[in-house]
Write an enzyme that holds these catalytic residues in place. Sequence first.
Site, PDB file in Angstrom:
ATOM      1  N   GLY A  10      45.828  21.823-110.008  1.00 20.58           N
ATOM      2  CA  GLY A  10      44.608  22.620-109.970  1.00 20.58           C
ATOM      3  C   GLY A  10      44.478  23.333-108.629  1.00 20.58           C
ATOM      4  O   GLY A  10      45.174  23.011-107.655  1.00 20.58           O
ATOM      5  N   GLN A  11      43.581  24.303-108.596  1.00 18.84           N
ATOM      6  CA  GLN A  11      43.376  25.093-107.375  1.00 18.84           C
ATOM      7  C   GLN A  11      43.209  24.165-106.165  1.00 18.84           C
ATOM      8  O   GLN A  11      42.408  23.238-106.184  1.00 18.84           O
ATOM      9  CB  GLN A  11      42.118  25.950-107.513  1.00 18.84           C
ATOM     10  CG  GLN A  11      41.839  26.801-106.279  1.00 18.84           C
ATOM     11  CD  GLN A  11      40.433  27.382-106.271  1.00 18.84           C
ATOM     12  OE1 GLN A  11      39.448  26.650-106.246  1.00 18.84           O
ATOM     13  NE2 GLN A  11      40.360  28.702-106.322  1.00 18.84           N
ATOM     14  N   ASN A  15      44.715  27.338-101.632  1.00 19.64           N
ATOM     15  CA  ASN A  15      44.791  28.432-102.604  1.00 19.64           C
ATOM     16  C   ASN A  15      43.514  29.259-102.491  1.00 19.64           C
ATOM     17  O   ASN A  15      43.561  30.489-102.445  1.00 19.64           O
ATOM     18  CB  ASN A  15      44.884  27.920-104.045  1.00 19.64           C
ATOM     19  CG  ASN A  15      46.167  27.210-104.414  1.00 19.64           C
ATOM     20  OD1 ASN A  15      46.135  26.254-105.170  1.00 19.64           O
ATOM     21  ND2 ASN A  15      47.298  27.653-103.903  1.00 19.64           N
ATOM     22  N   THR A  21      50.591  27.257 -98.346  1.00 19.86           N
ATOM     23  CA  THR A  21      50.403  25.815 -98.342  1.00 19.86           C
ATOM     24  C   THR A  21      51.722  25.066 -98.169  1.00 19.86           C
ATOM     25  O   THR A  21      51.852  24.224 -97.292  1.00 19.86           O
ATOM     26  CB  THR A  21      49.695  25.359 -99.631  1.00 19.86           C
ATOM     27  OG1 THR A  21      48.563  26.186 -99.853  1.00 19.86           O
ATOM     28  CG2 THR A  21      49.244  23.920 -99.518  1.00 19.86           C
ATOM     29  N   GLY A  22      52.694  25.343 -99.025  1.00 23.88           N
ATOM     30  CA  GLY A  22      53.996  24.686 -98.908  1.00 23.88           C
ATOM     31  C   GLY A  22      53.893  23.180 -98.928  1.00 23.88           C
ATOM     32  O   GLY A  22      53.307  22.588 -99.832  1.00 23.88           O
ATOM     33  N   ARG A  58      47.701  17.192-103.932  1.00 21.67           N
ATOM     34  CA  ARG A  58      47.116  18.115-104.914  1.00 21.67           C
ATOM     35  C   ARG A  58      47.735  17.918-106.295  1.00 21.67           C
ATOM     36  O   ARG A  58      47.043  18.032-107.311  1.00 21.67           O
ATOM     37  CB  ARG A  58      47.209  19.562-104.442  1.00 21.67           C
ATOM     38  CG  ARG A  58      48.586  20.096-104.127  1.00 21.67           C
ATOM     39  CD  ARG A  58      48.471  21.428-103.367  1.00 21.67           C
ATOM     40  NE  ARG A  58      49.742  22.066-103.072  1.00 21.67           N
ATOM     41  CZ  ARG A  58      50.467  21.833-101.992  1.00 21.67           C
ATOM     42  NH1 ARG A  58      50.068  20.936-101.104  1.00 21.67           N
ATOM     43  NH2 ARG A  58      51.602  22.484-101.790  1.00 21.67           N
ATOM     44  N   LYS A  96      47.488  34.617 -95.925  1.00 23.00           N
ATOM     45  CA  LYS A  96      48.488  35.552 -96.451  1.00 23.00           C
ATOM     46  C   LYS A  96      48.193  37.003 -96.065  1.00 23.00           C
ATOM     47  O   LYS A  96      49.107  37.748 -95.710  1.00 23.00           O
ATOM     48  CB  LYS A  96      48.594  35.403 -97.971  1.00 23.00           C
ATOM     49  CG  LYS A  96      49.173  34.063 -98.379  1.00 23.00           C
ATOM     50  CD  LYS A  96      49.131  33.863 -99.884  1.00 23.00           C
ATOM     51  CE  LYS A  96      49.611  32.463-100.238  1.00 23.00           C
ATOM     52  NZ  LYS A  96      49.452  32.177-101.663  1.00 23.00           N
ATOM     53  N   ARG A 113      58.567  36.650-102.609  1.00 23.73           N
ATOM     54  CA  ARG A 113      59.033  36.989-103.948  1.00 23.73           C
ATOM     55  C   ARG A 113      60.536  37.218-104.110  1.00 23.73           C
ATOM     56  O   ARG A 113      60.987  37.401-105.229  1.00 23.73           O
ATOM     57  CB  ARG A 113      58.291  38.219-104.458  1.00 23.73           C
ATOM     58  CG  ARG A 113      56.856  37.930-104.792  1.00 23.73           C
ATOM     59  CD  ARG A 113      56.784  36.889-105.861  1.00 23.73           C
ATOM     60  NE  ARG A 113      55.419  36.611-106.244  1.00 23.73           N
ATOM     61  CZ  ARG A 113      55.056  35.637-107.051  1.00 23.73           C
ATOM     62  NH1 ARG A 113      55.960  34.834-107.561  1.00 23.73           N
ATOM     63  NH2 ARG A 113      53.797  35.440-107.353  1.00 23.73           N
ATOM     64  N   HIS A 155      54.159  22.074-108.713  1.00 22.39           N
ATOM     65  CA  HIS A 155      53.700  23.223-107.926  1.00 22.39           C
ATOM     66  C   HIS A 155      54.264  24.522-108.494  1.00 22.39           C
ATOM     67  O   HIS A 155      55.261  24.523-109.206  1.00 22.39           O
ATOM     68  CB  HIS A 155      54.132  23.033-106.480  1.00 22.39           C
ATOM     69  CG  HIS A 155      53.673  21.717-105.937  1.00 22.39           C
ATOM     70  ND1 HIS A 155      52.462  21.560-105.310  1.00 22.39           N
ATOM     71  CD2 HIS A 155      54.244  20.483-105.983  1.00 22.39           C
ATOM     72  CE1 HIS A 155      52.304  20.281-104.975  1.00 22.39           C
ATOM     73  NE2 HIS A 155      53.376  19.611-105.379  1.00 22.39           N
TER      74      HIS A 155
END
Length: 191
Positions: A10-11, A15, A21-22, A58, A96, A113, A155
């Site tokens: 979940g968020q 986030n 976060t990593g 998380r 970010k 990406r 994740h």
Amino acid sequence: MAKLFLVRHGQSQWNLENRFTGWQDVDITELGQQEARQAGLALANEPIDIAYTSTLIRAQHTLSIILHEMGDPPIPIVIDAALNERGYGKLEGLNKAETAEKYGSEQVHIWRRSFDVPPPGGESLKDTYERVIPYYERFIAPKLKEGKNVLVVAHGNSLRALIMFLEHLSPEQILEREIATGQPIKYQIEE
């Protein structure tokens, strides 16, 4: 025929704050808890034989809420760092948008990406793939071959690596794939 269920945690708080976060151990938000409850309700009628998750809170917190919503089935839970999020190295904790201002949006886009370009001190998606897939083949796939239904709560990038493998996607195809938080993805696994 076995079933494999994949759920992104979940968020998380980071986030929400748009931070890299990593491997940082950040818990889920109230919305993340709601997403986990919804995932548990969506899976409530699915028999699960074993669950796997990462070492990060998380993912573990999300799994615990999912299982609670499913009636706390008495199943083994395996926790392993092989399922951890992609390491973002020196970017972890940074916002970010601010990072894009500092290094340029094109460079940050490449770090986030591209398939095989890691951020400074971090892992590329290819590195993550090379960590996740051997673990999957050694520990998770044999359970599926036994006909066991498996739940993996992990994740965005560790799951993208696994999806790339399962769906035989190219590096270009997997980069287009987004994985929503708290939304179960189901695979039927043939022998």
